[in-house]
Design a protein around this motif. Structure first.
Motif, short mmCIF file in Angstrom:
data_model
loop_
_atom_site.label_atom_id
_atom_site.label_comp_id
_atom_site.label_asym_id
_atom_site.label_seq_id
_atom_site.Cartn_x
_atom_site.Cartn_y
_atom_site.Cartn_z
N ILE A 107 0.47 -1.26 0.31
CA ILE A 107 -0.20 -0.06 -0.42
C ILE A 107 0.82 1.20 -0.14
CG2 ILE A 107 -1.68 1.03 1.21
CD1 ILE A 107 -2.54 -1.94 0.40
N GLY A 108 0.63 2.40 -0.79
CA GLY A 108 1.44 3.35 -1.10
C GLY A 108 0.82 4.90 0.05
N TYR A 109 1.16 5.94 -0.62
CA TYR A 109 0.56 6.80 0.16
C TYR A 109 1.71 7.46 -0.51
CZ TYR A 109 -0.75 11.52 2.21
OH TYR A 109 -0.77 13.00 2.26
N ALA A 110 1.41 9.00 -1.20
CA ALA A 110 1.96 10.20 -1.81
C ALA A 110 1.09 11.49 -1.05
CB ALA A 110 2.17 10.36 -2.96
N GLY A 111 1.87 12.28 -0.88
CA GLY A 111 1.39 13.58 -0.70
C GLY A 111 1.48 14.86 0.63
N ALA A 116 -3.17 4.83 -1.37
CA ALA A 116 -4.27 5.12 -0.49
C ALA A 116 -4.82 6.62 -0.60
CB ALA A 116 -3.89 4.33 1.03
N VAL A 117 -5.72 7.21 -0.28
CA VAL A 117 -6.03 8.51 -0.60
C VAL A 117 -6.97 8.96 0.76
CG1 VAL A 117 -5.74 10.41 -1.36
CG2 VAL A 117 -5.22 8.80 -2.46
N PRO A 118 -6.23 9.09 1.70
CA PRO A 118 -7.33 9.27 3.00
C PRO A 118 -7.31 10.40 3.35
CG PRO A 118 -4.95 8.77 4.31
CD PRO A 118 -4.54 8.95 2.54
N SER A 119 -7.70 11.19 2.82
CA SER A 119 -8.02 12.70 2.91
C SER A 119 -9.10 12.59 3.99
CB SER A 119 -8.19 13.61 1.88
OG SER A 119 -6.84 13.13 1.07
N LEU A 120 -8.85 13.64 4.93
CA LEU A 120 -10.45 14.02 6.21
C LEU A 120 -10.97 15.20 5.40
CD1 LEU A 120 -8.42 13.93 9.46
CD2 LEU A 120 -9.91 12.10 7.85
N ARG A 121 -13.04 15.24 6.47
CA ARG A 121 -13.00 16.25 5.95
C ARG A 121 -13.20 17.41 6.64
NH1 ARG A 121 -16.55 13.39 3.72
NH2 ARG A 121 -18.03 13.18 5.31
N VAL A 143 -2.25 12.73 -7.14
CA VAL A 143 -1.97 12.02 -6.82
C VAL A 143 -2.58 10.35 -6.96
CG1 VAL A 143 -0.34 13.15 -4.78
CG2 VAL A 143 -2.87 12.28 -4.48
N ALA A 144 -3.85 10.84 -6.63
CA ALA A 144 -4.85 9.72 -6.85
C ALA A 144 -4.46 9.75 -8.57
CB ALA A 144 -6.44 9.66 -6.55
N VAL A 145 -4.86 10.46 -10.06
CA VAL A 145 -5.22 10.58 -10.81
C VAL A 145 -3.32 10.16 -10.99
CG1 VAL A 145 -5.11 11.78 -13.60
CG2 VAL A 145 -6.73 12.76 -10.90
N GLU A 146 -2.44 10.58 -11.16
CA GLU A 146 -0.85 9.97 -11.34
C GLU A 146 -0.77 8.48 -11.20
OE1 GLU A 146 1.21 14.12 -10.41
OE2 GLU A 146 1.54 12.77 -8.60
#
Length: 638
Positions: free
Chosen positions: A180-184, A254-259, A270-273
Motif C-alpha cells: 500500500i502506498g501514500y503520496a502527499g 491510499a488517499v485517506p483525506s479527511l473533511r 496523486v490519485a490521477v497520477e
C-alpha cells in the motif's frame, strides 16, 4: 515549476501563443520553491517579484503586470488565482487603470462555500462578475463561482499530468506481498494517521509513505505505537520520474483525506497520477475525490478507519478486481492529461472572445407546454425545423400532437417551470444548435425563422434575436424591454420609463445563439415562471453579448393565452422580478427596486389612473413581498 508548465506547453503544441507571468518564488506545500534556470531562460516566461506569502494575501510587483496589460495583442487574459485573493483584486484594478479590453478568465479550486470578510468578498464578487470564463478544477467550485456572481457556465478542468512520465509499468509486477502506498503532504487533514491505524489489524499489508510535512515525526511514533514500525516505510518527498516509479512499485494507492470545517480535497492529483500508472486507488469521499477517481478506485467515508482498512484489505486479496480497477483508472486518467486540459482551456478562451463555430449550426425549435394541446397544434403545425416539445403536464393530448407532427416529445414528469423545461430540451441535444424558443400560444413561419437566423449570425456578438409580434387582431406587442435594474424601477416610477433603451427580447419567440448558450449555460431553474429569459439575457450581457430585434418579419403571440389565473400569473411575475433583483443586485438592490415599484404603482393609483385598482394591487403585492406570496400560493396548491 516544470511539471506545472505542462498546461502552457500543451496550449503551444495546439497552436496557441502563450506568455506566462508567474511568481519568482512561492510556497508549495510548506516548501519555498522558485523558477528554475530553464524557466528563467524561456523568453515566454516572466518571473515577477511578490510581497506576502499567504495564498490570499500576497501581491505581485505591479510594474511587469502594468507593462503586460498594455500589450494590445493579447486576445485573452488567464488569471490563475482564486477570485477572493488580493492578487486578483490587484489584477482587476491594474486592468481597469490600463484600460485593457481583453476579456479575462478565472480559476478556482475552492469547493466549500465560505463567506470572506470585507473587502475580500467584494474582490471576489467583482472578479467573478466581470469574468468572461471560468475553469474550476471541481464541480462544487464551479457551482460556488456561479452562486457568487460568475454569470456563465464554468468549464470544469482537471489539473493535468504528463502521460510520458506517468504511465503503466511495461510488464506485470513481480510477485510478492501487496504494498500500500501514500503520496502527499504529511499534515493532519490528509488523514495519514487514520491510514496507519486502519492498517494495524492487517499484518499482511505494508505501507510506504511518500512525502514530508509537519506531522512526519508524529506519524513515525504512531507507527511504533501500533506495532507497525517494520511495516511502515517513510520514503521522503519524490517528484517527476521518481514519483511515477513509486506509483508503479505499489499495488494500491491510499488517499485517506479527511473533511474539516475549512478544507476538503479540491482535486486529488496523486490519485490521477497513480491511475495513469495503472495503480488502483482507495480514497475517501472528501471533496472532489469521488468525481476525480470515478470507476478507477474504491471510495470509503472520510475518517472511517475501519472502512478504509477493510477496503484496502479486501482489494489486496482480490487481484482480478485490482486489474479491473487498474484498466479503468488508466482510461479515466487519459481524460486528464495536459493535452485534455489545453483542449478545455481552448474552449474557455474561444467562448471568452465569442469565437464563432466553424459552420453555422442548424436551428432547433423548443416548445415548453403545459396542457393546451390546441395551442401547441397551432404553434408547431407546418414547421420544417426539428421540434422538441417538453411537456410539464404529462398530458396525453400534448404527446399526441407532438408525435403527429414528428416532434421529439420529452415528459418533464413535473411542472418545474419554463427554464427547467428548456434545460431538459438542451440536455437532449447531441450537437450545438441555434435554439428557437417558441411559446405554445405563439406562431412563426419557416421563412421568418430562416431570416431570424441570418440576422442573428450577421452580428458576431448577438446572443439572441427576438421576432416582432402581434396578437390575433394584428395589434403589435411590445417585445424588447429594458433590464429591470433598481434605476429602471425609479425611472418608471417618475414617469420616465418610456425613455429607457430596450435591452433584451421576451422569450415567446426568441432565438438563442449556440455559442452564447455554450458560454452562458442553461436557464436558472430557481426561476419558476417569468424573468428566466431576463436573467439569461442579463448574464449574457455581462459576458459581452448583445440582444437584437429582427427586421422585416413577424410572428403572432396571444399573450397569457396559456394562463387562466391572473392572480397566479401576476404573483409569479412579481416573484421573478424579486428573484432577479436579489440575484444580480443583492438585498439593497431589491430594496431600492421594490421601493420604486411601490411608489410608482401607489402614485398612479392616487392620481386616479383608469386602471388604478391594478396599480394598487401591484403596490400591495410588492409591499408584502412577491416571493413570500408565491411560496404561500404554492403551498396552497399542494
Amino acid at each position: 515549476m516544470a511539471a506545472w508548465r505542462g498546461r502552457e506547453q500543451a496550449l503551444r503544441a495546439a497552436g496557441e501563443s502563450v506568455r506566462l507571468l508567474c511568481a519568482e518564488r512561492w510556497d508549495e506545500g510548506g516548501r519555498i520553491v522558485g523558477l528554475s534556470a530553464a524557466d528563467r531562460a524561456d523568453e515566454h516566461v516572466t518571473g515577477v517579484r511578490t510581497w506576502g506569502s499567504h495564498p490570499a494575501l500576497f501581491v505581485y510587483d505591479p510594474r511587469p503586470l502594468w507593462h503586460a496589460l498594455g500589450d494590445r495583442s493579447f486576445d485573452v487574459l488567464d488569471l490563475h488565482e482564486e477570485p477572493f485573493a488580493l492578487a486578483s483584486a490587484e489584477f482587476l484594478l491594474l486592468r481597469w487603470l490600463r484600460r485593457c479590453r481583453a476579456p479575462y478568465v478565472i480559476y478556482s479550486a475552492q469547493n466549500i462555500p465560505k463567506r470572506y470578510p470585507i473587502p475580500f468578498r467584494w474582490f471576489e464578487r467583482a472578479i467573478l462578475r466581470h469574468a468572461s470564463g471560468a475553469y474550476p478544477c471541481n464541480l462544487a467550485a464551479g457551482r460556488i463561482m456561479q452562486r457568487k456572481g460568475f454569470p456563465g457556465a464554468p468549464e470544469v478542468t482537471p489539473l493535468g499530468f504528463d502521460p510520458a512520465v506517468f504511465r503503466p509499468r511495461p510488464g506485470p509486477r513481480a510477485p510478492g506481498p501487496v504494498r500500500i502506498g501514500y503520496a502527499g503532504r504529511l499534515a493532519p487533514h490528509k488523514g495519514v494517521a487514520t491510514l496507519v491505524a486502519a492498517l494495524a489489524p492487517y499484518p499482511q499489508l505494508t505501507l510506504t509513505v511518500c512525502g514530508s510535512g509537519p506531522q512526519e515525526q508524529q506519524l513515525r511514533l504512531l507507527a511504533e505505537h501500533e506495532g507497525m514500525a517494520e511495516r511502515v516505510t517513510f520514503a521522503g518527498s519524490l517528484s517527476g520520474q521518481a514519483l511515477a516509479d513509486f506509483y508503479r512499485s505499489i499495488d494500491i494507492l491510499a488517499v485517506p483525506s479527511l473533511r474539516t470545517a475549512s478544507w476538503v480535497e479540491q482535486f486529488g492529483r496523486v490519485a490521477v497520477e497513480a491511475m495513469a500508472c495503472g495503480t488502483p486507488v482507495v480514497a475517501t469521499d472528501s471533496g472532489a475525490l469521488p468525481e476525480v477517481i470515478g470507476d478507477g478506485g474504491v471510495i470509503v467515508p472520510a475518517g472511517d478507519e475501519r472502512a478504509l482498512g477493510a477496503a484496502l484489505a479486501g482489494l489486496a486479496a482480490d487481484e482480478p478486481h485490482r486489474h479491473r480497477l487498474a484498466a479503468a483508472g488508466v482510461a479515466r486518467a487519459g481524460t486528464m492529461t495536459w493535452a485534455e486540459v489545453a483542449a478545455r482551456l481552448r474552449r474557455v478562451y474561444a467562448a471568452a472572445v465569442h469565437e464563432p463555430l466553424a459552420e453555422p449550426p442548424a436551428v432547433r425549435v423548443v416548445v415548453v407546454a403545459y396542457h393546451r394541446a390546441d395551442l401547441l397544434e397551432g404553434a408547431i403545425s407546418g414547421l420544417a425545423y426539428p421540434v422538441t416539445v417538453v411537456d410539464n403536464s404529462a398530458d396525453e393530448q400534448v404527446r399526441a400532437v407532438a408525435q403527429r407532427h414528428g416532434a421529439t416529445y420529452l415528459d418533464a414528469r413535473r411542472n418545474g417551470g419554463f427554464g427547467t423545461g428548456v434545460n431538459l430540451a438542451l440536455a437532449d441535444f447531441d450537437i450545438p444548435a441555434d435554439v428557437l424558443l417558441l411559446n405554445p400560444d405563439a406562431a412563426i413561419g419557416n421563412d421568418a425563422i430562416a431570416a431570424m437566423q441570418r440576422q442573428l449570425r450577421a452580428d458576431p456578438d448577438a446572443a439572441t434575436i427576438a421576432a416582432p409580434q402581434s396578437d390575433a387582431t394584428g395589434r403589435p406587442a411590445r417585445v424588447m424591454w429594458p433590464f429591470p435594474t433598481p434605476g429602471e424601477s425609479w425611472r418608471a416610477a417618475v414617469g420616465l420609463g418610456g425613455r429607457s433603451r430596450p435591452a433584451f427580447g421576451i422569450g415567446s419567440i426568441l432565438m438563442l445563439r449556440a455559442e452564447a448558450l455554450a458560454q452562458v449555460g442553461g436557464f436558472d431553474e430557481d426561476f419558476f415562471l417569468y424573468a428566466e429569459e431576463t436573467d439569461w439575457a442579463y448574464r449574457a450581457r455581462l459576458l459581452g453579448w448583445r440582444h437584437l430585434l429582427a427586421r422585416d418579419l413577424s410572428g403572432t403571440h396571444e399573450a397569457a393565452a396559456t394562463s387562466t389565473d391572473p392572480l397566479r400569473r401576476e404573483t409569479h411575475f412579481a416573484a421573478g422580478h424579486e428573484r432577479f433583483s436579489r440575484k444580480h443586485f443583492g438585498g439593497l438592490g431589491w430594496t431600492l427596486t421594490r421601493a420604486g415599484v411601490i411608489v410608482g404603482a401607489a402614485g398612479r393609483w392616487a392620481m386616479g389612473a383608469s386602471d388604478g385598482r391594478t396599480h394598487l394591487a401591484r403596490a400591495k403585492r410588492y409591499l408584502h413581498g412577491p416571493m413570500a406570496l408565491e411560496k404561500a400560493l404554492s403551498q396552497g396548491a399542494e
